[in-house]
Design a protein around this motif. Structure first.
Motif, mmCIF file in Angstrom:
data_model
loop_
_atom_site.group_PDB
_atom_site.id
_atom_site.type_symbol
_atom_site.label_atom_id
_atom_site.label_comp_id
_atom_site.label_asym_id
_atom_site.label_seq_id
_atom_site.Cartn_x
_atom_site.Cartn_y
_atom_site.Cartn_z
ATOM 1 N N GLU A 97 1.478 13.250 -7.477
ATOM 2 C CA GLU A 97 0.438 13.759 -8.375
ATOM 3 C C GLU A 97 -0.670 14.533 -7.654
ATOM 4 O OE1 GLU A 97 0.789 13.694 -11.544
ATOM 5 O OE2 GLU A 97 2.486 12.334 -11.625
ATOM 6 N N ILE A 98 -0.759 14.393 -6.340
ATOM 7 C CA ILE A 98 -1.838 15.053 -5.591
ATOM 8 C C ILE A 98 -1.783 16.563 -5.769
ATOM 9 C CG2 ILE A 98 -2.772 15.499 -3.275
ATOM 10 C CD1 ILE A 98 -3.443 12.721 -4.335
ATOM 11 N N GLY A 99 -0.612 17.147 -5.641
ATOM 12 C CA GLY A 99 -0.470 18.592 -5.798
ATOM 13 C C GLY A 99 -0.249 19.028 -7.231
ATOM 14 N N GLY A 100 -0.070 18.068 -8.120
ATOM 15 C CA GLY A 100 0.193 18.381 -9.525
ATOM 16 C C GLY A 100 -0.999 18.085 -10.400
ATOM 17 N N GLN A 152 -6.702 -9.508 -6.262
ATOM 18 C CA GLN A 152 -7.347 -8.217 -5.992
ATOM 19 C C GLN A 152 -6.341 -7.221 -5.450
ATOM 20 O OE1 GLN A 152 -8.036 -6.482 -2.968
ATOM 21 N NE2 GLN A 152 -7.069 -8.049 -1.708
ATOM 22 N N PHE A 153 -5.344 -7.716 -4.735
ATOM 23 C CA PHE A 153 -4.347 -6.808 -4.160
ATOM 24 C C PHE A 153 -3.424 -6.255 -5.248
ATOM 25 C CE2 PHE A 153 -0.983 -5.560 -1.136
ATOM 26 C CZ PHE A 153 -1.779 -4.796 -0.298
ATOM 27 N N VAL A 154 -3.085 -7.072 -6.219
ATOM 28 C CA VAL A 154 -2.302 -6.591 -7.371
ATOM 29 C C VAL A 154 -3.114 -5.530 -8.120
ATOM 30 C CG1 VAL A 154 -1.369 -7.262 -9.637
ATOM 31 C CG2 VAL A 154 -0.869 -8.654 -7.606
ATOM 32 N N LEU A 155 -4.406 -5.773 -8.286
ATOM 33 C CA LEU A 155 -5.267 -4.782 -8.934
ATOM 34 C C LEU A 155 -5.319 -3.491 -8.120
ATOM 35 C CD1 LEU A 155 -8.114 -7.164 -10.103
ATOM 36 C CD2 LEU A 155 -6.515 -5.917 -11.587
ATOM 37 N N ASN A 156 -5.369 -3.616 -6.816
ATOM 38 C CA ASN A 156 -5.362 -2.438 -5.939
ATOM 39 C C ASN A 156 -4.108 -1.601 -6.196
ATOM 40 O OD1 ASN A 156 -4.396 -1.035 -3.435
ATOM 41 N ND2 ASN A 156 -6.377 -1.697 -2.646
ATOM 42 N N PHE A 157 -2.974 -2.257 -6.202
ATOM 43 C CA PHE A 157 -1.703 -1.577 -6.447
ATOM 44 C C PHE A 157 -1.674 -0.958 -7.846
ATOM 45 C CE2 PHE A 157 2.625 -1.766 -8.181
ATOM 46 C CZ PHE A 157 3.277 -0.926 -7.290
ATOM 47 N N SER A 158 -2.157 -1.711 -8.830
ATOM 48 C CA SER A 158 -2.118 -1.254 -10.222
ATOM 49 C C SER A 158 -2.991 -0.029 -10.462
ATOM 50 C CB SER A 158 -2.559 -2.382 -11.158
ATOM 51 O OG SER A 158 -1.691 -3.480 -11.028
ATOM 52 N N TRP A 159 -4.087 0.074 -9.730
ATOM 53 C CA TRP A 159 -4.985 1.211 -9.924
ATOM 54 C C TRP A 159 -4.248 2.532 -9.701
ATOM 55 C CZ3 TRP A 159 -6.618 5.434 -7.274
ATOM 56 C CH2 TRP A 159 -7.656 6.152 -7.870
ATOM 57 N N SER A 160 -3.427 2.600 -8.673
ATOM 58 C CA SER A 160 -2.683 3.835 -8.394
ATOM 59 C C SER A 160 -1.787 4.231 -9.562
ATOM 60 C CB SER A 160 -1.820 3.672 -7.130
ATOM 61 O OG SER A 160 -2.640 3.462 -6.008
ATOM 62 N N PHE A 196 -7.390 10.408 2.770
ATOM 63 C CA PHE A 196 -7.072 9.162 2.077
ATOM 64 C C PHE A 196 -5.971 8.354 2.773
ATOM 65 C CE2 PHE A 196 -9.325 11.555 -1.118
ATOM 66 C CZ PHE A 196 -10.087 10.587 -1.746
ATOM 67 N N GLY A 197 -4.933 9.004 3.239
ATOM 68 C CA GLY A 197 -3.834 8.293 3.914
ATOM 69 C C GLY A 197 -4.294 7.508 5.129
ATOM 70 N N PRO A 198 -4.969 8.154 6.090
ATOM 71 C CA PRO A 198 -5.440 7.398 7.262
ATOM 72 C C PRO A 198 -6.438 6.295 6.922
ATOM 73 C CG PRO A 198 -5.503 9.756 7.713
ATOM 74 C CD PRO A 198 -5.163 9.590 6.256
ATOM 75 N N GLY A 245 0.817 -1.210 0.000
ATOM 76 C CA GLY A 245 0.000 0.000 0.000
ATOM 77 C C GLY A 245 0.848 1.257 0.000
ATOM 78 N N THR A 246 1.905 1.244 0.783
ATOM 79 C CA THR A 246 2.822 2.384 0.820
ATOM 80 C C THR A 246 3.531 2.547 -0.521
ATOM 81 O OG1 THR A 246 3.150 2.116 3.195
ATOM 82 C CG2 THR A 246 4.838 3.355 2.008
ATOM 83 N N LEU A 247 3.916 1.449 -1.116
ATOM 84 C CA LEU A 247 4.552 1.495 -2.432
ATOM 85 C C LEU A 247 3.604 2.117 -3.460
ATOM 86 C CD1 LEU A 247 7.126 0.738 -3.975
ATOM 87 C CD2 LEU A 247 6.122 -1.515 -4.378
ATOM 88 N N GLY A 248 2.329 1.728 -3.423
ATOM 89 C CA GLY A 248 1.336 2.329 -4.309
ATOM 90 C C GLY A 248 1.202 3.825 -4.060
ATOM 91 N N GLY A 249 1.332 4.206 -2.805
ATOM 92 C CA GLY A 249 1.268 5.623 -2.447
ATOM 93 C C GLY A 249 2.396 6.439 -3.061
ATOM 94 N N LEU A 250 3.510 5.799 -3.360
ATOM 95 C CA LEU A 250 4.617 6.515 -3.992
ATOM 96 C C LEU A 250 4.244 7.000 -5.387
ATOM 97 C CD1 LEU A 250 7.648 4.275 -2.905
ATOM 98 C CD2 LEU A 250 6.910 6.462 -1.922
ATOM 99 N N PHE A 251 3.307 6.298 -6.035
ATOM 100 C CA PHE A 251 2.831 6.732 -7.349
ATOM 101 C C PHE A 251 1.764 7.824 -7.216
ATOM 102 C CE2 PHE A 251 4.471 2.485 -8.150
ATOM 103 C CZ PHE A 251 5.237 2.701 -9.284
#
Length: 159
Positions: A30-33, A87-95, A50-52, A20-26
């Motif tokens: 982009e949040i501020g951009g 489903q977890f791979v899909l979760n990561f891929s969505w980001s 979203f983070g919490p 999840g943290t790795l997905g957050g790196l993507f």
């Protein structure tokens, strides 16, 4: 060598939080951009939420994963764990699809597939350990909301 239950619990939670943290790196850059430039619906929650929320959901997923993983090995258990991983791979891929590639429409298609896989995971986990399935209910509810949010952003921002 048989792994102690507490080690399996720690590994399960570290796995879900870590990916999840790795997905957050993507996501974070982009949040501020790019993401800030998009039109968003009125039901868009504040970005800080979203983070919490995801941290809690990844923790619940890790506990749920542990509850099924610690069961005796069987075809049923292994299939349930496989669906969880999908489903977890899909979760990561969505980001990556949404935030990194800026493919809002494809992200919508992907999140719908992910939602179906989460539902299948809940069904399979329930057959093995009902409590593990119930721990995933907040996750599917949040992904349902995220799907509606993704759809609204896609509609408000035609390519």
């Amino acid at each position: 060598m048989k792994m102690k239950p507490v080690i399996k619990l720690i590994l399960s939670i570290l796995f879900t939080l870590g990916i999840g943290t790795l997905g957050g790196l993507f996501t974070a850059p982009e949040i501020g951009g790019w993401y800030a430039t998009l039109q968003k619906p009125s039901f868009q929650p504040p970005n800080w939420l979203f983070g919490p929320v995801w941290s809690l959901l990844y923790t619940l997923m890790g506990i749920s994963l542990y509850m099924v993983w610690k069961q005796p090995s069987s075809d049923r258990r292994n299939k349930a764990l496989t669906i969880f991983i999908i489903q977890f791979v899909l979760n990561f891929s969505w980001s990556i699809i949404f935030f990194n590639q800026h493919q809002v429409g494809w992200a919508l298609v992907e999140i719908v597939v992910m939602w179906v896989c989460i539902l299948l995971t809940i069904i399979r986990f329930y057959q093995i350990k009902p409590a593990a399935a119930w721990l995933l209910v907040p996750y599917i509810l949040w992904v349902s909301f995220a799907t509606a949010l993704n759809a609204a952003i896609w509609k408000l921002n035609p390519a």
